[in-house]
Design an enzyme around this catalytic site. Structure first.
Site, mmCIF file in Angstrom:
data_model
loop_
_atom_site.group_PDB
_atom_site.id
_atom_site.type_symbol
_atom_site.label_atom_id
_atom_site.label_comp_id
_atom_site.label_asym_id
_atom_site.label_seq_id
_atom_site.Cartn_x
_atom_site.Cartn_y
_atom_site.Cartn_z
ATOM 1 N N HIS A 75 0.844 -1.203 0.000
ATOM 2 C CA HIS A 75 0.000 0.000 0.000
ATOM 3 C C HIS A 75 0.880 1.253 0.000
ATOM 4 O O HIS A 75 1.760 1.394 0.836
ATOM 5 C CB HIS A 75 -0.914 0.014 1.249
ATOM 6 C CG HIS A 75 -2.112 -0.874 1.098
ATOM 7 N ND1 HIS A 75 -3.244 -0.705 1.846
ATOM 8 C CD2 HIS A 75 -2.353 -1.937 0.280
ATOM 9 C CE1 HIS A 75 -4.148 -1.612 1.501
ATOM 10 N NE2 HIS A 75 -3.623 -2.394 0.545
ATOM 11 N N TYR A 204 -9.484 5.440 7.604
ATOM 12 C CA TYR A 204 -9.722 5.689 9.024
ATOM 13 C C TYR A 204 -10.761 6.808 9.094
ATOM 14 O O TYR A 204 -10.553 7.874 8.507
ATOM 15 C CB TYR A 204 -8.436 6.149 9.713
ATOM 16 C CG TYR A 204 -7.341 5.107 9.807
ATOM 17 C CD1 TYR A 204 -6.513 4.825 8.706
ATOM 18 C CD2 TYR A 204 -7.096 4.416 10.991
ATOM 19 C CE1 TYR A 204 -5.500 3.877 8.789
ATOM 20 C CE2 TYR A 204 -6.078 3.472 11.092
ATOM 21 C CZ TYR A 204 -5.294 3.202 9.982
ATOM 22 O OH TYR A 204 -4.275 2.265 10.066
ATOM 23 N N PRO A 296 -4.794 -0.078 18.507
ATOM 24 C CA PRO A 296 -4.463 -0.464 17.127
ATOM 25 C C PRO A 296 -4.603 0.668 16.089
ATOM 26 O O PRO A 296 -4.328 0.464 14.921
ATOM 27 C CB PRO A 296 -5.434 -1.599 16.828
ATOM 28 C CG PRO A 296 -6.421 -1.615 17.889
ATOM 29 C CD PRO A 296 -5.928 -0.804 19.024
ATOM 30 N N LYS A 300 0.445 -0.520 15.025
ATOM 31 C CA LYS A 300 1.802 -0.700 15.545
ATOM 32 C C LYS A 300 2.000 -1.959 16.373
ATOM 33 O O LYS A 300 3.136 -2.358 16.647
ATOM 34 C CB LYS A 300 2.181 0.511 16.421
ATOM 35 C CG LYS A 300 2.375 1.792 15.621
ATOM 36 C CD LYS A 300 3.481 1.672 14.601
ATOM 37 C CE LYS A 300 3.480 2.816 13.623
ATOM 38 N NZ LYS A 300 4.024 2.419 12.326
ATOM 39 N N TYR A 394 3.698 6.451 10.368
ATOM 40 C CA TYR A 394 2.832 5.327 9.992
ATOM 41 C C TYR A 394 3.677 4.205 9.353
ATOM 42 O O TYR A 394 3.453 3.030 9.639
ATOM 43 C CB TYR A 394 1.755 5.793 9.008
ATOM 44 C CG TYR A 394 0.649 4.776 8.777
ATOM 45 C CD1 TYR A 394 0.682 3.932 7.663
ATOM 46 C CD2 TYR A 394 -0.416 4.658 9.665
ATOM 47 C CE1 TYR A 394 -0.330 3.007 7.449
ATOM 48 C CE2 TYR A 394 -1.437 3.728 9.454
ATOM 49 C CZ TYR A 394 -1.380 2.912 8.353
ATOM 50 O OH TYR A 394 -2.379 1.977 8.137
HETATM 51 P P1 FAS Z 1 0.286 -12.709 21.083
HETATM 52 O O1 FAS Z 1 -0.683 -12.359 22.176
HETATM 53 O O2 FAS Z 1 -0.152 -12.665 19.661
HETATM 54 O O3 FAS Z 1 0.844 -14.201 21.312
HETATM 55 C C1 FAS Z 1 1.167 -14.647 22.614
HETATM 56 C C2 FAS Z 1 1.059 -16.165 22.620
HETATM 57 O O4 FAS Z 1 1.445 -16.626 23.917
HETATM 58 C C3 FAS Z 1 -0.378 -16.624 22.391
HETATM 59 O O5 FAS Z 1 -0.411 -17.623 21.394
HETATM 60 C C4 FAS Z 1 -0.805 -17.182 23.763
HETATM 61 O O6 FAS Z 1 -1.687 -18.288 23.640
HETATM 62 C C5 FAS Z 1 0.534 -17.606 24.349
HETATM 63 N N1 FAS Z 1 0.537 -17.655 25.815
HETATM 64 C C6 FAS Z 1 -0.121 -16.843 26.685
HETATM 65 N N2 FAS Z 1 0.135 -17.218 27.955
HETATM 66 C C7 FAS Z 1 0.980 -18.297 27.889
HETATM 67 C C8 FAS Z 1 1.602 -19.123 28.854
HETATM 68 N N3 FAS Z 1 1.416 -18.921 30.150
HETATM 69 N N4 FAS Z 1 2.404 -20.125 28.411
HETATM 70 C C9 FAS Z 1 2.605 -20.330 27.084
HETATM 71 N N5 FAS Z 1 2.043 -19.576 26.106
HETATM 72 C C10 FAS Z 1 1.233 -18.567 26.516
HETATM 73 N N6 FAS Z 1 -2.211 -5.012 16.309
HETATM 74 C C11 FAS Z 1 -2.241 -4.298 15.165
HETATM 75 O O7 FAS Z 1 -1.197 -3.817 14.727
HETATM 76 N N7 FAS Z 1 -3.434 -4.105 14.500
HETATM 77 C C12 FAS Z 1 -4.621 -4.656 14.953
HETATM 78 O O8 FAS Z 1 -5.668 -4.491 14.353
HETATM 79 C C13 FAS Z 1 -4.620 -5.417 16.127
HETATM 80 N N8 FAS Z 1 -5.779 -5.991 16.589
HETATM 81 C C14 FAS Z 1 -5.738 -6.719 17.761
HETATM 82 C C15 FAS Z 1 -6.895 -7.336 18.272
HETATM 83 C C16 FAS Z 1 -6.858 -8.064 19.474
HETATM 84 C C17 FAS Z 1 -8.109 -8.726 20.012
HETATM 85 C C18 FAS Z 1 -5.632 -8.176 20.189
HETATM 86 C C19 FAS Z 1 -5.590 -8.927 21.507
HETATM 87 C C20 FAS Z 1 -4.482 -7.592 19.674
HETATM 88 C C21 FAS Z 1 -4.525 -6.868 18.457
HETATM 89 N N9 FAS Z 1 -3.375 -6.279 17.913
HETATM 90 C C22 FAS Z 1 -3.381 -5.557 16.781
HETATM 91 C C23 FAS Z 1 -2.120 -6.450 18.546
HETATM 92 C C24 FAS Z 1 -1.618 -7.811 18.145
HETATM 93 O O9 FAS Z 1 -1.466 -7.870 16.758
HETATM 94 C C25 FAS Z 1 -0.332 -8.031 18.881
HETATM 95 O O10 FAS Z 1 0.526 -6.900 18.752
HETATM 96 C C26 FAS Z 1 0.380 -9.267 18.415
HETATM 97 O O11 FAS Z 1 -0.506 -10.339 18.529
HETATM 98 C C27 FAS Z 1 1.622 -9.413 19.290
HETATM 99 O O12 FAS Z 1 2.116 -10.667 19.077
HETATM 100 P P2 FAS Z 1 2.759 -11.492 20.297
HETATM 101 O O13 FAS Z 1 3.690 -10.574 21.047
HETATM 102 O O14 FAS Z 1 3.279 -12.726 19.694
HETATM 103 O O15 FAS Z 1 1.565 -11.777 21.304
HETATM 104 C C1 PHB Z 2 -6.409 -4.431 10.300
HETATM 105 O O1 PHB Z 2 -6.494 -4.586 9.064
HETATM 106 O O2 PHB Z 2 -6.725 -5.323 11.120
HETATM 107 C C2 PHB Z 2 -5.885 -3.111 10.837
HETATM 108 C C3 PHB Z 2 -5.252 -2.247 9.973
HETATM 109 C C4 PHB Z 2 -4.784 -1.029 10.467
HETATM 110 C C5 PHB Z 2 -4.961 -0.702 11.797
HETATM 111 C C6 PHB Z 2 -5.598 -1.591 12.661
HETATM 112 C C7 PHB Z 2 -6.069 -2.804 12.177
HETATM 113 O O3 PHB Z 2 -4.514 0.498 12.266
#
Ligand code: FAS
Ligand code: PHB
Length: 402
Positions: A75, A204, A296, A300, A394
């Site tokens: 993009h 957005y 989000p 980032k 960004y």
């Molecule tokens: P994660 O949380 O992805 O992974 C951690 C892993 O550790 C999981 O698989 C979990 O099961 C495991 N775990 C937990 N406790 C444990 C234990 N005691 N023992 C062993 N394993 C364990 N970021 C964006 O940039 N854009 C978005 O739109 C966006 N939407 C999101 C929506 C939601 C609902 C959430 C919660 C986050 C969102 N994020 C978004 C942020 C997300 O993308 C995180 O930054 C990303 O998942 C980070 O990755 P990890 O650090 O690997 O953590």
């Molecule tokens: C998404 O596509 O999930 C998304 C993209 C940009 C954002 C947040 C979420 O800032």
């Protein structure tokens, strides 16, 4: 009790843990991943969609980029719809050619999982009672159980990649942790649908009804978000109600193109800014959401996790391959510089684009804040210098040289 050994124990098989494991293995550094849930459960999570160039480069370095190269969408810009007027932020022109990649976090995780399995690297899924021991000694270990068997994993270092609710951060004594947090008075209700997106790039939307985001996963799969009160439950939102509200928040010409359909995933994510300092304790290193959370709005979360991984794996490579035993103790200081930058940008974008109808704040103060933010957004959208500031952040600040 079964005793096993590795050089780096990785807690969590989300994008942080899997990417770190892949990069360490490429450096000849042995690692084992311990994950609380099943692989299928991990892949059931729908999260981020925008990858910074730094993460794209890391996936190439890890040799896990083929599907992203084929199916991902580069993009060159994104849009902000400000009370129905659309402004395009031309990130490619404003940053001298830098872009972002639109490719779902779920697909990144799937690619990393498959690559790990292909390399024959060990991952213990569905592990229970994961506990970290002696993390501030030279002989840390991890105990866990799986299928009724008890394990003790001996290692040199532990990478806590287990997300915000994981065990790693809580293993650091409370008096050694300095935590910063701001919880927003609203969340994001997200819907994934197999419908064609309303636009080629992300929009957005700031409206008097609240924030909305029109994102995408491909030409036939859309990802939409609505700002909702933090008290809302996903069962309060039927598909029909979601589509109706989204139509009211999209700019008129985009709303006319909206194709609705059944949601294949629907969930509400709370919004918070959170940082744990330091991001290490002894030989335990916190990575990604285990150490920090961003709203989000700035795309980032996943990208910060990637820069943590880049810093940690390069420092561990200096320890094992260059004999620089002290290198890895610089991790937190280096990682936090980029973390705080992304925290501020995500907080700033969230303040400008959301409706803060926060009942805990006096209405006069709320109205004044809203006028400030409208003026702030109007400056950054109408002034090229302002657009350059937004575009530069960004696409993501460059990773520090290690
Ligand atoms: P994660 O949380 O992805 O992974 C951690 C892993 O550790 C999981 O698989 C979990 O099961 C495991 N775990 C937990 N406790 C444990 C234990 N005691 N023992 C062993 N394993 C364990 N970021 C964006 O940039 N854009 C978005 O739109 C966006 N939407 C999101 C929506 C939601 C609902 C959430 C919660 C986050 C969102 N994020 C978004 C942020 C997300 O993308 C995180 O930054 C990303 O998942 C980070 O990755 P990890 O650090 O690997 O953590
Ligand atoms: C998404 O596509 O999930 C998304 C993209 C940009 C954002 C947040 C979420 O800032």
């Amino acid at each position: 009790m079964q005793f096993i050994k590795t050089q780096v124990a990785i807690i969590g098989a989300g994008p942080s843990g899997l990417l770190l494991g892949q990069l360490l293995a490429k450096q000849g550094i042995d690692n084992i991943v311990i994950e609380r849930v099943s692989g299928e459960y991990v892949l059931g999570r729908i999260r981020a969609g925008i990858l910074e160039q730094g993460l794209v480069d890391l996936l190439h370095e890890a040799e896990v980029s083929q599907r992203m190269d084929e199916e991902g969408e580069p993009h060159d810009g994104f849009e902000i719809a400000y009370y129905d007027k659309r402004y395009r932020i031309d990130i490619k022109a404003l940053t001298g050619g830098r872009t972002v990649m639109c490719y779902g976090q779920t697909e990144v995780t799937r690619d990393l999982m498959e690559a790990r399995e292909k390399k024959g690297l060990l991952t213990y899924y569905s592990s229970n009672d994961v506990a970290l021991h002696n993390v501030d000694s030279n002989a840390p270990s991890v105990t866990f159980s799986q299928d009724g068997k008890e394990f003790t994993l001996k290692c040199d270092f532990i990478a806590g990649c287990d997300g915000f609710h994981g065990v790693s951060r809580k293993t650091i004594p409370e008096n050694k942790r300095n935590e910063f947090e701001r919880v927003f008075p609203f969340g994001w209700l997200g819907v994934l649908s197999d419908t064609p997106p309303v636009a080629e790039e992300l929009i957005y939307c700031k409206t008097e009804r609240g924030f909305a985001l029109a994102s995408r996963r491909s030409a036939v799969r859309s990802r939409y978000y609505l700002q909702v009160p933090s008290t809302d439950k996903v069962e309060d939102w039927s598909d029909a109600r979601f589509w109706d509200e989204l139509k009211k928040r999209l700019p008129t010409d985009a709303a006319e193109k909206l194709v609705t359909g059944a949601s294949i995933e629907k969930s509400i994510a709370p919004l918070r800014s959170f940082v744990c300092e330091p991001m290490q304790f002894g030989n335990l290193f916190l990575v990604g959401d285990a150490a920090h959370i961003v709203p989000p709005t700035g795309a980032k979360g996943l990208n910060l996790a990637a820069s943590d991984v880049s810093t940690l794996y390069r420092l561990l490579s200096k320890v094992y391959n260059d004999g620089d035993k002290e290198a890895v103790y610089r991790y937190s200081e280096i990682a936090l510089r980029r973390v705080w930058h992304a925290e501020r940008f995500s907080w700033w974008m969230s303040n400008m684009l959301h409706d803060f109808n926060d009942d805990n704040v006096d209405i006069t103060e709320r109205k004044m804040f809203d006028r400030f933010m409208q003026s702030e957004l109007s400056f950054f959208l109408n002034d090229e210098a302002g657009q350059k500031v937004m575009a530069t952040q960004y696409v993501g600040m460059p990773y520090e040289k290690i």
